[in-house]
Structure formats: structure tokens, C-alpha cells
Design an enzyme around this catalytic site. Sequence first.
Site, mmCIF file in Angstrom:
data_model
loop_
_atom_site.group_PDB
_atom_site.id
_atom_site.type_symbol
_atom_site.label_atom_id
_atom_site.label_comp_id
_atom_site.label_asym_id
_atom_site.label_seq_id
_atom_site.Cartn_x
_atom_site.Cartn_y
_atom_site.Cartn_z
ATOM 1 N N SER A 192 0.879 -1.174 0.000
ATOM 2 C CA SER A 192 0.000 0.000 0.000
ATOM 3 C C SER A 192 0.911 1.216 0.000
ATOM 4 O O SER A 192 2.094 1.106 0.373
ATOM 5 C CB SER A 192 -0.840 -0.006 1.283
ATOM 6 O OG SER A 192 -1.448 1.244 1.512
ATOM 7 N N TYR B 254 -1.665 -0.785 10.470
ATOM 8 C CA TYR B 254 -1.814 -1.130 9.052
ATOM 9 C C TYR B 254 -0.570 -0.690 8.285
ATOM 10 O O TYR B 254 -0.015 -1.448 7.476
ATOM 11 C CB TYR B 254 -3.059 -0.420 8.493
ATOM 12 C CG TYR B 254 -3.345 -0.704 7.038
ATOM 13 C CD1 TYR B 254 -3.958 -1.891 6.640
ATOM 14 C CD2 TYR B 254 -3.019 0.228 6.044
ATOM 15 C CE1 TYR B 254 -4.224 -2.145 5.302
ATOM 16 C CE2 TYR B 254 -3.291 -0.018 4.708
ATOM 17 C CZ TYR B 254 -3.899 -1.203 4.342
ATOM 18 O OH TYR B 254 -4.162 -1.456 3.017
HETATM 19 N N1 NAD Z 1 -8.893 -0.513 -1.275
HETATM 20 C C1 NAD Z 1 -7.871 0.267 -1.016
HETATM 21 O O1 NAD Z 1 -8.004 1.498 -0.998
HETATM 22 C C2 NAD Z 1 -6.499 -0.316 -0.761
HETATM 23 C C3 NAD Z 1 -5.405 0.561 -0.736
HETATM 24 C C4 NAD Z 1 -4.139 0.043 -0.515
HETATM 25 C C5 NAD Z 1 -3.967 -1.314 -0.323
HETATM 26 N N2 NAD Z 1 -5.057 -2.134 -0.343
HETATM 27 C C6 NAD Z 1 -4.807 -3.570 -0.130
HETATM 28 O O2 NAD Z 1 -5.344 -4.286 -1.221
HETATM 29 C C7 NAD Z 1 -5.655 -5.621 -0.808
HETATM 30 C C8 NAD Z 1 -7.036 -5.965 -1.293
HETATM 31 O O3 NAD Z 1 -7.952 -5.091 -0.679
HETATM 32 P P1 NAD Z 1 -9.375 -4.677 -1.285
HETATM 33 O O4 NAD Z 1 -9.457 -3.212 -1.226
HETATM 34 O O5 NAD Z 1 -9.599 -5.374 -2.560
HETATM 35 O O6 NAD Z 1 -10.262 -5.228 -0.083
HETATM 36 P P2 NAD Z 1 -11.552 -6.140 0.002
HETATM 37 O O7 NAD Z 1 -11.924 -6.094 1.436
HETATM 38 O O8 NAD Z 1 -12.523 -5.737 -1.043
HETATM 39 O O9 NAD Z 1 -10.946 -7.589 -0.383
HETATM 40 C C9 NAD Z 1 -10.059 -8.276 0.453
HETATM 41 C C10 NAD Z 1 -10.328 -9.770 0.333
HETATM 42 O O10 NAD Z 1 -9.419 -10.464 1.191
HETATM 43 C C11 NAD Z 1 -10.129 -11.500 1.833
HETATM 44 N N3 NAD Z 1 -9.486 -11.878 3.090
HETATM 45 C C12 NAD Z 1 -9.420 -11.162 4.239
HETATM 46 N N4 NAD Z 1 -8.797 -11.872 5.189
HETATM 47 C C13 NAD Z 1 -8.448 -13.060 4.626
HETATM 48 C C14 NAD Z 1 -7.790 -14.224 5.111
HETATM 49 N N5 NAD Z 1 -7.367 -14.314 6.391
HETATM 50 N N6 NAD Z 1 -7.597 -15.255 4.264
HETATM 51 C C15 NAD Z 1 -8.048 -15.193 2.985
HETATM 52 N N7 NAD Z 1 -8.690 -14.130 2.477
HETATM 53 C C16 NAD Z 1 -8.889 -13.078 3.298
HETATM 54 C C17 NAD Z 1 -11.521 -10.927 2.049
HETATM 55 O O11 NAD Z 1 -12.488 -11.944 2.273
HETATM 56 C C18 NAD Z 1 -11.746 -10.152 0.766
HETATM 57 O O12 NAD Z 1 -12.359 -10.946 -0.233
HETATM 58 C C19 NAD Z 1 -5.458 -5.645 0.711
HETATM 59 O O13 NAD Z 1 -4.198 -6.225 1.005
HETATM 60 C C20 NAD Z 1 -5.458 -4.181 1.079
HETATM 61 O O14 NAD Z 1 -4.743 -3.935 2.271
HETATM 62 C C21 NAD Z 1 -6.320 -1.667 -0.557
#
Ligand code: NAD
Length: 253
Positions: free
Chosen positions: A144, A157
Site C-alpha cells: 500500500s 496497518y
Molecule cells: N482498497 C484500497 O483502498 C487499498 C489501498 C491500498 C492497499 N489495499 C490492499 O489491497 C488488498 C485488497 O484489498 P481490497 O481493497 O480489494 O479489499 P476487500 O476487502 O474488497 O478484499 C479483500 C479480500 O481479502 C479476503 N481476506 C481477508 N482476510 C483473509 C484471510 N485471512 N484469508 C483469505 N482471504 C482473506 C476478504 O475476504 C476479501 O475478499 C489488501 O491487502 C489491502 O490492504 C487496498
Amino acid sequence: MSMTFSGQVALVTGGAAGIGRSTALAFAAEGLKVVVADLDATGGEGTVELIRAAGGEALFVACNVTREADVQRLLACTVEAYGRLDYAFNNAGIEIEQGRLAEGSEAEFDAIMAVNVKGVWLCMKHQLPLLLAQGGGAIVNTASVAGLGAAPKMSIYSASKHAVIGLTKSAAIEYAKKKIRVNAVCPAVIDTDMFRRAYEADPRKAEFAAGMHPLGRIGKVEEIASAVLYLCSDGAAFTTGHALAVDGGATAI
Ligand SMILES: NC(=O)c1ccc[n+]([C@@H]2O[C@H](COP(=O)([O-])OP(=O)(O)OC[C@H]3O[C@@H](n4cnc5c(N)ncnc54)[C@H](O)[C@@H]3O)[C@@H](O)[C@H]2O)c1
């Protein structure tokens, strides 16, 4: 956009939603077989259905990335179904709303570190021997922009995402001579359920989020997927140990 891939099988954790689902669809659109792993079986099967409806091949495996036995089973299922693994996108992650550092709880710390750090470590631990045995491959981990710099009121985080970059760089160096490339993608605010949970309740927060990016908007999941595919593709053959910001210019400020 078309890219060249020398491999055939991709694995995506957190593939039930958001960035993971979009990346799974993008891999499939390039003709790769995709293993979708997630805690959420409904969402994961939904991703597989979308891939199949578009003429692709995919399989869902239920997996909690914080449990080593689950991760071992995930890799065993991948090999059983498709015979190999070429690309892994270790993307499952959680964000829990936090206050300032002194307001955080031990339970929050343990939960965030378990998924974001231990989960990525366990996945790489069990993917690398497979890639080694096959003579190469590529891994992308989701960090991130909070892994590149400070993220106020998100200290745990932020620490977890800095750790993802540390794991990424270490693995990249250790396995470089074995034709395994390991990179990280660093999204800024992307329009996913995670974003909606954190920002949608408060329109001022949503406006603030858009304003954090010089491009004047938050990002789209497809914009992270295309960066992940690039890092896996032969076009990135000379790129390893890199943390690629896909952030609308946020870290340039
Ligand atoms: N959305 C943002 O703004 C953003 C920004 C920077 C980084 N990220 C990172 O991107 C990645 C994806 O996030 P997203 O925004 O698509 O979120 P999201 O919540 O839409 O998707 C995350 C997925 O991970 C799964 N998950 C959570 N814990 C788990 C576990 N223990 N085992 C298996 N699966 C698990 C959830 O069920 C979900 O389907 C994450 O690592 C997040 O930290 C997101």
C-alpha cells in the site's frame, strides 16, 4: 492491453472481491488458469463464475491465509488441478479502523499482522519451493502507499504494509538467481468494499480521499490489476524487489 506471459497458472489470494477479483479476471482474460483463494466462499465462487462466463478457466479454494495448513492445502489443490504455479498475487489483507497509535488494541495489532504480514509470508513460504522446482515464476504482494510512508491513524496497518515490502525485497534478493521475481504493488485509495467501509459513511472523508491524489480521484481496481499483470509479465523481466506505487501521484507530493 495485451501482455506476454511465459506461464499458464496464476493464484490470487483475496480473490473474492475488490482488487483480487479484478486481477483474477484480468489474468483469466490473458488466457491463464486462475486459482481464486479467499475466506469468503460466496465471493470466491462468484469470481470463478465471472471467469467461466467469460470463457476462462478458474477454481475456487477456501483458504484462511493466516493458517499454514490452509495455505499448504491451497498450493496442493493448485498443483492437483492445474499441475503447476507460475504467478502468485498475495493480496488478501485487512484494514481495521484505528485511532492514534496509543489508542490501538492488542487484538487489532494481532489481527492486522496475522493477515497482512503472516499471510503473505506463509503464502510465499509455500509458493517459492514450487516456483523453484519449476525453474522460475513471479510473485506480486499487495502492500500500500501506507507501506511507503506514514499513514496517520493507521499505524498498525502502515507497519504491516512496510513489512510486506520488507518480505518482498528479501525474497526478491534471495531468489533472484533462480529466475523468480518478487515485487509489491502499492495502491493508494482504490474504490473497493474496503474503501466504502472506511469512507462512504462520511461524504467529507470521500472528498478528502479524492483530494489526496494529484490526479483528483480515487483509483479503480482495474488500474491495480493491470500493474500486477505487468509485474508478472515478461515485460517486467528486469524488475524485481520493487514496490510499485499505483497512486494517482499521491506519493509524489
Ligand atoms: N482498497 C484500497 O483502498 C487499498 C489501498 C491500498 C492497499 N489495499 C490492499 O489491497 C488488498 C485488497 O484489498 P481490497 O481493497 O480489494 O479489499 P476487500 O476487502 O474488497 O478484499 C479483500 C479480500 O481479502 C479476503 N481476506 C481477508 N482476510 C483473509 C484471510 N485471512 N484469508 C483469505 N482471504 C482473506 C476478504 O475476504 C476479501 O475478499 C489488501 O491487502 C489491502 O490492504 C487496498
